[in-house]
Design a protein around this motif. Structure first.
Motif, PDB file in Angstrom:
ATOM      1  N   ILE A   2      33.527  44.442  45.412  1.00 55.46           N
ATOM      2  CA  ILE A   2      33.334  43.107  44.855  1.00 55.46           C
ATOM      3  C   ILE A   2      33.471  43.217  43.346  1.00 55.46           C
ATOM      4  O   ILE A   2      32.895  44.104  42.717  1.00 55.46           O
ATOM      5  CB  ILE A   2      31.946  42.553  45.239  1.00 55.46           C
ATOM      6  CG1 ILE A   2      31.837  42.411  46.761  1.00 55.46           C
ATOM      7  CG2 ILE A   2      31.685  41.226  44.537  1.00 55.46           C
ATOM      8  CD1 ILE A   2      30.463  42.020  47.247  1.00 55.46           C
ATOM      9  N   SER A   3      34.242  42.316  42.757  1.00 55.98           N
ATOM     10  CA  SER A   3      34.456  42.303  41.317  1.00 55.98           C
ATOM     11  C   SER A   3      33.530  41.272  40.682  1.00 55.98           C
ATOM     12  O   SER A   3      33.540  40.100  41.079  1.00 55.98           O
ATOM     13  CB  SER A   3      35.924  41.985  41.020  1.00 55.98           C
ATOM     14  OG  SER A   3      36.143  41.963  39.636  1.00 55.98           O
ATOM     15  N   LEU A   4      32.751  41.700  39.701  1.00 56.24           N
ATOM     16  CA  LEU A   4      31.798  40.833  39.028  1.00 56.24           C
ATOM     17  C   LEU A   4      32.009  40.902  37.521  1.00 56.24           C
ATOM     18  O   LEU A   4      32.356  41.952  36.987  1.00 56.24           O
ATOM     19  CB  LEU A   4      30.360  41.270  39.333  1.00 56.24           C
ATOM     20  CG  LEU A   4      29.940  41.298  40.799  1.00 56.24           C
ATOM     21  CD1 LEU A   4      28.562  41.935  40.934  1.00 56.24           C
ATOM     22  CD2 LEU A   4      29.940  39.900  41.384  1.00 56.24           C
ATOM     23  N   LYS A  12      33.353  46.539  39.188  1.00 60.00           N
ATOM     24  CA  LYS A  12      33.587  46.568  40.633  1.00 60.00           C
ATOM     25  C   LYS A  12      32.434  47.306  41.279  1.00 60.00           C
ATOM     26  O   LYS A  12      32.067  48.403  40.843  1.00 60.00           O
ATOM     27  CB  LYS A  12      34.916  47.237  40.951  1.00 60.00           C
ATOM     28  CG  LYS A  12      36.102  46.405  40.515  1.00 60.00           C
ATOM     29  CD  LYS A  12      37.395  46.957  41.072  1.00 60.00           C
ATOM     30  CE  LYS A  12      38.552  46.138  40.549  1.00 60.00           C
ATOM     31  NZ  LYS A  12      39.007  45.146  41.415  1.00 60.00           N
ATOM     32  N   ASP A  14      30.492  48.373  45.085  1.00 56.79           N
ATOM     33  CA  ASP A  14      30.616  48.552  46.523  1.00 56.79           C
ATOM     34  C   ASP A  14      29.322  48.040  47.139  1.00 56.79           C
ATOM     35  O   ASP A  14      28.304  48.739  47.150  1.00 56.79           O
ATOM     36  CB  ASP A  14      30.828  50.031  46.854  1.00 56.79           C
ATOM     37  CG  ASP A  14      31.108  50.250  48.331  1.00 56.79           C
ATOM     38  OD1 ASP A  14      31.369  49.266  49.052  1.00 56.79           O
ATOM     39  OD2 ASP A  14      31.061  51.418  48.764  1.00 56.79           O
ATOM     40  N   PRO A  17      28.420  41.589  50.809  1.00 56.24           N
ATOM     41  CA  PRO A  17      28.371  40.275  50.155  1.00 56.24           C
ATOM     42  C   PRO A  17      26.989  39.620  50.172  1.00 56.24           C
ATOM     43  O   PRO A  17      26.690  38.807  49.302  1.00 56.24           O
ATOM     44  CB  PRO A  17      29.360  39.429  50.960  1.00 56.24           C
ATOM     45  CG  PRO A  17      30.281  40.419  51.584  1.00 56.24           C
ATOM     46  CD  PRO A  17      29.453  41.649  51.841  1.00 56.24           C
ATOM     47  N   GLY A  63      28.090  38.222  46.967  1.00 65.58           N
ATOM     48  CA  GLY A  63      29.291  37.635  47.545  1.00 65.58           C
ATOM     49  C   GLY A  63      29.576  36.225  47.072  1.00 65.58           C
ATOM     50  O   GLY A  63      30.675  35.713  47.263  1.00 65.58           O
ATOM     51  N   ALA A  66      31.910  35.460  42.665  1.00 66.30           N
ATOM     52  CA  ALA A  66      33.293  35.602  42.186  1.00 66.30           C
ATOM     53  C   ALA A  66      33.598  34.518  41.155  1.00 66.30           C
ATOM     54  O   ALA A  66      33.304  33.337  41.359  1.00 66.30           O
ATOM     55  CB  ALA A  66      34.271  35.503  43.356  1.00 66.30           C
TER      56      ALA A  66
END
Length: 154
Positions: A2-4, A12, A14, A17, A63, A66
């Motif tokens: 997941i990119s935040l 990024k 792991d 979500p 999750g 984004a």
């Protein structure tokens, strides 16, 4: 992965979500001044800013983040934030300090929106931020001190 966007930096992680942002911040990214308090969004110790508004990281699934801007106490910047932090130090607000990151974030948002808050405005903005040491009077005094020094700080 997941990119935040956290404190102005793309990260990024792991994570599932549905994992609360709090655990990503603390356990994966080492941003430990965002504290675990109650785990139910009631105490304010885990407060972060999401697109500039205070939210509880313990109740915010990664999750759903984004494209959102996440700011922790580690990344809180700007003239108002500097004034709030300086007032906190000058008036010796923290006792144990556990809740202070959330308090400072909420106070900064308040002063960005309302540079001359009343006691009632402060109470409303910090409602749900618990200080187990009871430094509420010093918190309020620090917010008033920062407000008195604003003079156009962004």
């Amino acid at each position: 992965m997941i990119s935040l966007m956290i404190n102005g930096e793309r990260r990024k992680v792991d994570a599932s979500p549905d994992m609360p942002l709090l655990w990503v911040l603390r356990d994966q990214l080492g941003l430990n001044f965002t504290r675990y308090g109650c785990g139910q969004g009631l105490c304010g110790a885990c407060t972060i800013l999401l697109d500039g508004e205070p939210v509880r990281a313990c109740m915010t699934p990664v999750g759903e983040l984004a494209g959102r801007r996440i700011t922790t106490i580690h990344g809180l910047e700007g003239g108002v934030a500097k004034l709030v932090k300086a007032a906190w130090v000058e008036l010796d607000v923290p006792q144990c300090g556990y809740c202070q990151a959330g308090q400072v974030l909420a106070a900064t948002v308040l002063l960005r929106k309302n540079p001359k808050p009343s006691d009632a405005d402060i109470d409303d903005a910090l409602d749900g931020h618990l200080c187990r040491c009871g430094t509420y009077r010093r918190i309020r005094a620090a917010i008033h001190l920062a407000a008195s020094r604003l003079g156009g700080a962004p």
